[in-house]
Write an enzyme that holds these catalytic residues in place. Structure first.
Site, PDB file in Angstrom:
ATOM      1  N   ASP A  41       0.833  -1.196   0.000  1.00  0.00           N
ATOM      2  CA  ASP A  41       0.000   0.000   0.000  1.00  0.00           C
ATOM      3  C   ASP A  41       0.871   1.250   0.000  1.00  0.00           C
ATOM      4  OD1 ASP A  41      -2.822   1.293   0.666  1.00  0.00           O
ATOM      5  OD2 ASP A  41      -1.342   2.239   1.994  1.00  0.00           O
ATOM      6  N   TYR A  45       2.893   9.993  -0.083  1.00  0.00           N
ATOM      7  CA  TYR A  45       3.899   9.369   0.783  1.00  0.00           C
ATOM      8  C   TYR A  45       5.324   9.610   0.290  1.00  0.00           C
ATOM      9  CZ  TYR A  45      -0.075   6.602   2.581  1.00  0.00           C
ATOM     10  OH  TYR A  45      -1.277   6.199   3.118  1.00  0.00           O
ATOM     11  N   LYS A  77      -2.948   5.952  -4.169  1.00  0.00           N
ATOM     12  CA  LYS A  77      -4.070   6.848  -3.890  1.00  0.00           C
ATOM     13  C   LYS A  77      -3.886   8.178  -4.619  1.00  0.00           C
ATOM     14  CE  LYS A  77      -4.036   4.807   0.716  1.00  0.00           C
ATOM     15  NZ  LYS A  77      -2.620   4.394   0.721  1.00  0.00           N
ATOM     16  N   HIS A 104      -7.958   9.394  -2.021  1.00  0.00           N
ATOM     17  CA  HIS A 104      -7.355   9.393  -0.684  1.00  0.00           C
ATOM     18  C   HIS A 104      -8.275  10.031   0.352  1.00  0.00           C
ATOM     19  CE1 HIS A 104      -3.134   9.353   1.341  1.00  0.00           C
ATOM     20  NE2 HIS A 104      -4.062   8.907   2.132  1.00  0.00           N
TER      21      HIS A 104
END
Length: 339
Positions: free
Chosen positions: A76, A81, A106, A137
């Protein structure tokens, strides 16, 4: 043929499919006919006193490599990120065929007007022609390169998510951090039903009503922050902590660790947890949870820890019209303290 049909029907009824990807986790059947591993590796490094933690060279590549070697088949990530390139490197170097790896990413909150181009940007970083699951998201949006709110109807965003699926850029599409009323509205105005809902679920925050709603509508739930306050040093979040007597008694009974007990509890609820770790031994242990089963009484005992306590609560966004969570009278300037 009849015998095969009976077996297939059994898998569909039970919501699970046989594992054929070389990993340790069974697969769960999604509402679009695709399958998802029953546990995955989370890769978000979280926050510190300076904000979102910076990803250092190979800091995520190495744990993803360990995870794939340990039998994980779900990874994931998200554009925000800042680690998609490292995940792409780990997957390319892996001996695991790409088709056996379930990649989740996402949509960035700054790109809800540019869904297809945003996804293509993620695909470039991941060095893959498609992702297995693409999520909105948050229903909240921001203007490009700004922290200023942008009001974009998530129904419009979803239309572009559907187009991403039609183009084969994402095998499955879903949502993250949506509440029940938002999902109801989405279901009433969509051609493709979300396959997955990713939200916080743990012992402190059971999300019973939301999970039942998702299950009733054929939507699989993924759980971020699956350990809740298990490792918290603060006295504010409710128990349990890792030294809890009940959790330790179960760990001793099954010869497992306390985190393994918690993860097994979630998988038996039909939830797909995505525990995060950058420690090899913890990564290897977290996926090793499918050789035992908690009893119904033990599941009930663990469910009693629920206090409906939300750890991830970005209340400084609560003035956005599509904010999905309960509002606070005094917004927290640092709501991610426990994630």
């Amino acid at each position: 043929m009849f015998y095969f049909s009976i077996i297939l029907a059994s898998f569909i009824i039970n919501g699970r499919c046989q594992q054929t990807d070389g990993g340790k986790a069974p697969r769960i059947l999604l509402n679009d006919g695709n399958t998802i591993p029953a546990i995955g590796l989370g890769t978000f490094l979280g926050f510190d006193e300076h904000g979102q933690k910076k990803v250092e060279p190979r800091e995520i590549e190495i744990p993803v490599t360990w995870a794939l070697n340990a039998g994980y088949r779900l990874i994931d990530t998200a554009y925000i990120y800042g680690n998609q390139d490292q995940i792409g490197v780990a997957i390319r170097k892996s001996d695991v065929p790409r088709e056996n790896i379930f990649i989740v990413t996402k949509l960035d909150m700054h790109d809800q007007r540019n869904v297809i181009s945003a996804l293509k940007k993620s695909l470039h970083q991941l060095n893959t022609p498609y992702v297995d699951l693409f999520l909105i998201h948050f229903p909240i949006a921001f203007k490009p390169n700004s922290e200023e709110f942008d009001v974009i109807d998530y129904l419009d965003t979803w239309k572009d998510m559907e187009e991403a699926k039609r183009q084969g850029l994402a095998k499955s599409i879903g949502i993250s951090n949506f509440n029940i009323s938002q999902i109801e509205r989405l279901l009433a105005h969509s051609e493709v039903k979300p396959a997955v809902l990713q939200v916080e679920v743990n012992l402190n925050f059971a999300q019973n009503k939301l999970i039942k709603f998702a299950k009733d509508n054929g939507i699989t739930v993924m759980a971020y922050s699956p350990f809740g306050s298990l490792f918290s040093n603060s006295s504010i979040p409710p128990p349990p902590r890792v030294h809890d007597p009940l959790l330790n008694s179960l760990a001793e009974k099954y010869r497992k660790t306390v985190p393994q007990i918690v993860l097994r509890y979630l998988t038996q609820r039909g939830v797909v947890p995505i525990p995060k770790s950058t420690h090899k031994d913890r990564i290897e242990k977290n996926v090793d949870i499918f050789d035992f089963e908690l009893s119904p009484d033990e599941m009930d005992m663990l469910s009693n820890f629920n206090k409906d306590y939300r750890l991830v609560w970005p209340s400084f966004w609560q003035d956005h019209p599509y904010y999905p969570f309960e509002k606070k009278s005094k917004p927290d300037p640092n709501p991610f303290h426990a994630d």
